[in-house]
Design an enzyme around this catalytic site. Sequence first.
Site, mmCIF file in Angstrom:
data_model
loop_
_atom_site.group_PDB
_atom_site.id
_atom_site.type_symbol
_atom_site.label_atom_id
_atom_site.label_comp_id
_atom_site.label_asym_id
_atom_site.label_seq_id
_atom_site.Cartn_x
_atom_site.Cartn_y
_atom_site.Cartn_z
ATOM 1 N N GLY A 177 0.852 -1.194 0.000
ATOM 2 C CA GLY A 177 0.000 0.000 0.000
ATOM 3 C C GLY A 177 0.879 1.232 0.000
ATOM 4 N N GLY A 178 1.750 1.315 -1.023
ATOM 5 C CA GLY A 178 2.749 2.390 -1.071
ATOM 6 C C GLY A 178 2.526 3.392 -2.187
ATOM 7 N N TYR A 238 -14.605 -1.559 10.614
ATOM 8 C CA TYR A 238 -13.206 -1.138 10.500
ATOM 9 C C TYR A 238 -12.471 -1.322 11.831
ATOM 10 C CZ TYR A 238 -9.343 2.189 9.543
ATOM 11 O OH TYR A 238 -8.116 2.796 9.379
ATOM 12 N N SER A 259 -4.861 1.752 13.748
ATOM 13 C CA SER A 259 -5.732 2.928 13.738
ATOM 14 C C SER A 259 -6.175 3.225 15.162
ATOM 15 C CB SER A 259 -6.964 2.683 12.878
ATOM 16 O OG SER A 259 -7.884 3.752 13.035
ATOM 17 N N GLY A 279 1.425 5.596 3.021
ATOM 18 C CA GLY A 279 2.338 4.582 2.461
ATOM 19 C C GLY A 279 3.268 5.202 1.436
ATOM 20 N N SER A 287 -0.144 5.595 -2.311
ATOM 21 C CA SER A 287 -1.072 6.661 -1.923
ATOM 22 C C SER A 287 -0.879 6.986 -0.440
ATOM 23 C CB SER A 287 -2.517 6.176 -2.164
ATOM 24 O OG SER A 287 -3.456 7.160 -1.767
ATOM 25 N N GLY A 288 -1.294 8.190 -0.063
ATOM 26 C CA GLY A 288 -1.373 8.560 1.354
ATOM 27 C C GLY A 288 -0.093 8.340 2.139
HETATM 28 N N1 LIG Z 1 -6.359 8.516 6.828
HETATM 29 C C1 LIG Z 1 -6.698 8.269 8.081
HETATM 30 O O1 LIG Z 1 -7.289 9.103 8.753
HETATM 31 C C2 LIG Z 1 -6.319 6.958 8.719
HETATM 32 C C3 LIG Z 1 -6.445 6.833 10.100
HETATM 33 C C4 LIG Z 1 -6.070 5.645 10.718
HETATM 34 C C5 LIG Z 1 -5.592 4.605 9.959
HETATM 35 N N2 LIG Z 1 -5.502 4.723 8.611
HETATM 36 C C6 LIG Z 1 -4.940 3.587 7.873
HETATM 37 O O2 LIG Z 1 -3.810 4.041 7.163
HETATM 38 C C7 LIG Z 1 -3.546 3.162 6.066
HETATM 39 C C8 LIG Z 1 -3.248 3.979 4.847
HETATM 40 O O3 LIG Z 1 -4.376 4.738 4.500
HETATM 41 P P1 LIG Z 1 -4.321 6.222 3.955
HETATM 42 O O4 LIG Z 1 -5.039 7.061 4.923
HETATM 43 O O5 LIG Z 1 -2.937 6.583 3.563
HETATM 44 O O6 LIG Z 1 -5.298 6.096 2.701
HETATM 45 P P2 LIG Z 1 -5.099 5.836 1.143
HETATM 46 O O7 LIG Z 1 -4.438 7.015 0.544
HETATM 47 O O8 LIG Z 1 -6.431 5.429 0.673
HETATM 48 O O9 LIG Z 1 -4.078 4.617 1.093
HETATM 49 C C9 LIG Z 1 -4.476 3.287 1.240
HETATM 50 C C10 LIG Z 1 -3.394 2.438 0.612
HETATM 51 O O10 LIG Z 1 -3.746 1.050 0.763
HETATM 52 C C11 LIG Z 1 -3.741 0.464 -0.534
HETATM 53 N N3 LIG Z 1 -4.726 -0.617 -0.594
HETATM 54 C C12 LIG Z 1 -6.016 -0.576 -0.225
HETATM 55 N N4 LIG Z 1 -6.589 -1.757 -0.452
HETATM 56 C C13 LIG Z 1 -5.626 -2.558 -0.987
HETATM 57 C C14 LIG Z 1 -5.601 -3.897 -1.437
HETATM 58 N N5 LIG Z 1 -6.683 -4.667 -1.397
HETATM 59 N N6 LIG Z 1 -4.432 -4.389 -1.901
HETATM 60 C C15 LIG Z 1 -3.326 -3.611 -1.956
HETATM 61 N N7 LIG Z 1 -3.292 -2.341 -1.561
HETATM 62 C C16 LIG Z 1 -4.439 -1.810 -1.084
HETATM 63 C C17 LIG Z 1 -4.081 1.578 -1.485
HETATM 64 O O11 LIG Z 1 -3.731 1.246 -2.799
HETATM 65 P P3 LIG Z 1 -4.801 1.539 -3.999
HETATM 66 O O12 LIG Z 1 -5.014 3.025 -3.972
HETATM 67 O O13 LIG Z 1 -4.102 1.073 -5.226
HETATM 68 O O14 LIG Z 1 -6.003 0.755 -3.631
HETATM 69 C C18 LIG Z 1 -3.236 2.696 -0.882
HETATM 70 O O15 LIG Z 1 -1.896 2.573 -1.240
HETATM 71 C C19 LIG Z 1 -4.757 2.260 5.981
HETATM 72 O O16 LIG Z 1 -4.447 1.010 6.566
HETATM 73 C C20 LIG Z 1 -5.802 2.974 6.799
HETATM 74 O O17 LIG Z 1 -6.752 2.105 7.334
HETATM 75 C C21 LIG Z 1 -5.852 5.884 7.982
#
Ligand SMILES: NC(=O)c1ccc[n+]([C@@H]2O[C@H](COP(=O)([O-])OP(=O)(O)OC[C@H]3O[C@@H](n4cnc5c(N)ncnc54)[C@H](OP(=O)(O)O)[C@@H]3O)[C@@H](O)[C@H]2O)c1
Length: 249
Positions: free
Chosen positions: A12-13, A148, A135, A18, A15-16
């Site tokens: 998951g590298g 979640y 999280s 990662g 976007s966001g």
């Molecule tokens: N943002 C917040 O407020 C927050 C808070 C607490 C925890 N988190 C956690 O932080 C992590 C990263 O999220 P983010 O906020 O940076 O959001 P994000 O930008 O949506 O990033 C999510 C990442 O996970 C990848 N991903 C999702 N489903 C996947 C799958 N089935 N197989 C492979 N890759 C997959 C996405 O790739 P694709 O785009 O190609 O699907 C993307 O690289 C997640 O685990 C999320 O639950 C986020």
Amino acid sequence: MRFQNKIVLVLGGNSGMGLAAARMFAAEGGTVHLTGRDRATIDAAVASIPGATGYQSDIADPAATEAVVAAIEARDGRIDVLYINAGVGGFAPLRQITEEAWDHTHAINLRGCVFALQKALRIMGRGGSVVVTGSIGAHGALEGNGTYAAAKAGLYMAMKVFAKELVGEGIRVNVVSPGPIETPLLYRNPGMTEDQVAGLREMMVANIPMHRMGEADDVAKAVLFLASDDASFITAANLFVDGGLIELG
Ligand SMILES: NC(=O)c1ccc[n+]([C@@H]2O[C@H](COP(=O)([O-])OP(=O)(O)OC[C@H]3O[C@@H](n4cnc5c(N)ncnc54)[C@H](OP(=O)(O)O)[C@@H]3O)[C@@H](O)[C@H]2O)c1
């Protein structure tokens, strides 16, 4: 240059947080491999990170993760740092949770992450470091977050157990638990309208003791610390990156 000569895999590298971490690992000398599902953002990430390799790979499919691990083994022989970050969001109160949405979220956020560690472990050794994105959802009750929160709570506890299993092998396992972070995830919530997202965002900022959303880089810096030798005496830790929300909120 804490990651010079280190082989780093970010699941998951593209976007966001990662992507932010992948950039930082490379900037500190790491050889970065990254995965995601979306080809365009994988390609864009690889183009912007010197020496990086990208893989289109669904973490819900352990065989796909195994293929990534095999490709890294063929090229670089091993993984030193594993950042398991892939995850999806999604809100629904109990009465509206569907079996499909529950299974989908858990297949990615819990089952997929656990088997990703199992697969990568095959080519990890002493001195290896694993960081997992948990999280704050696993540590506090937010209405509508049951699916979640359950997945992330399961992930947190599983990783704690694995940290114990692996400590004797010289492999550290730590969790970073972000609070509300400004990433594309917030806008990818299937069950929410734009207005609802804006409302949620406003409510979150009001509740965060630091009164701001976190940035992807805030999380990435914590990830790099835990992944690096700076944290060589730290395993099974859970580091909140949440502006004080859980402990002070
Ligand atoms: N943002 C917040 O407020 C927050 C808070 C607490 C925890 N988190 C956690 O932080 C992590 C990263 O999220 P983010 O906020 O940076 O959001 P994000 O930008 O949506 O990033 C999510 C990442 O996970 C990848 N991903 C999702 N489903 C996947 C799958 N089935 N197989 C492979 N890759 C997959 C996405 O790739 P694709 O785009 O190609 O699907 C993307 O690289 C997640 O685990 C999320 O639950 C986020």
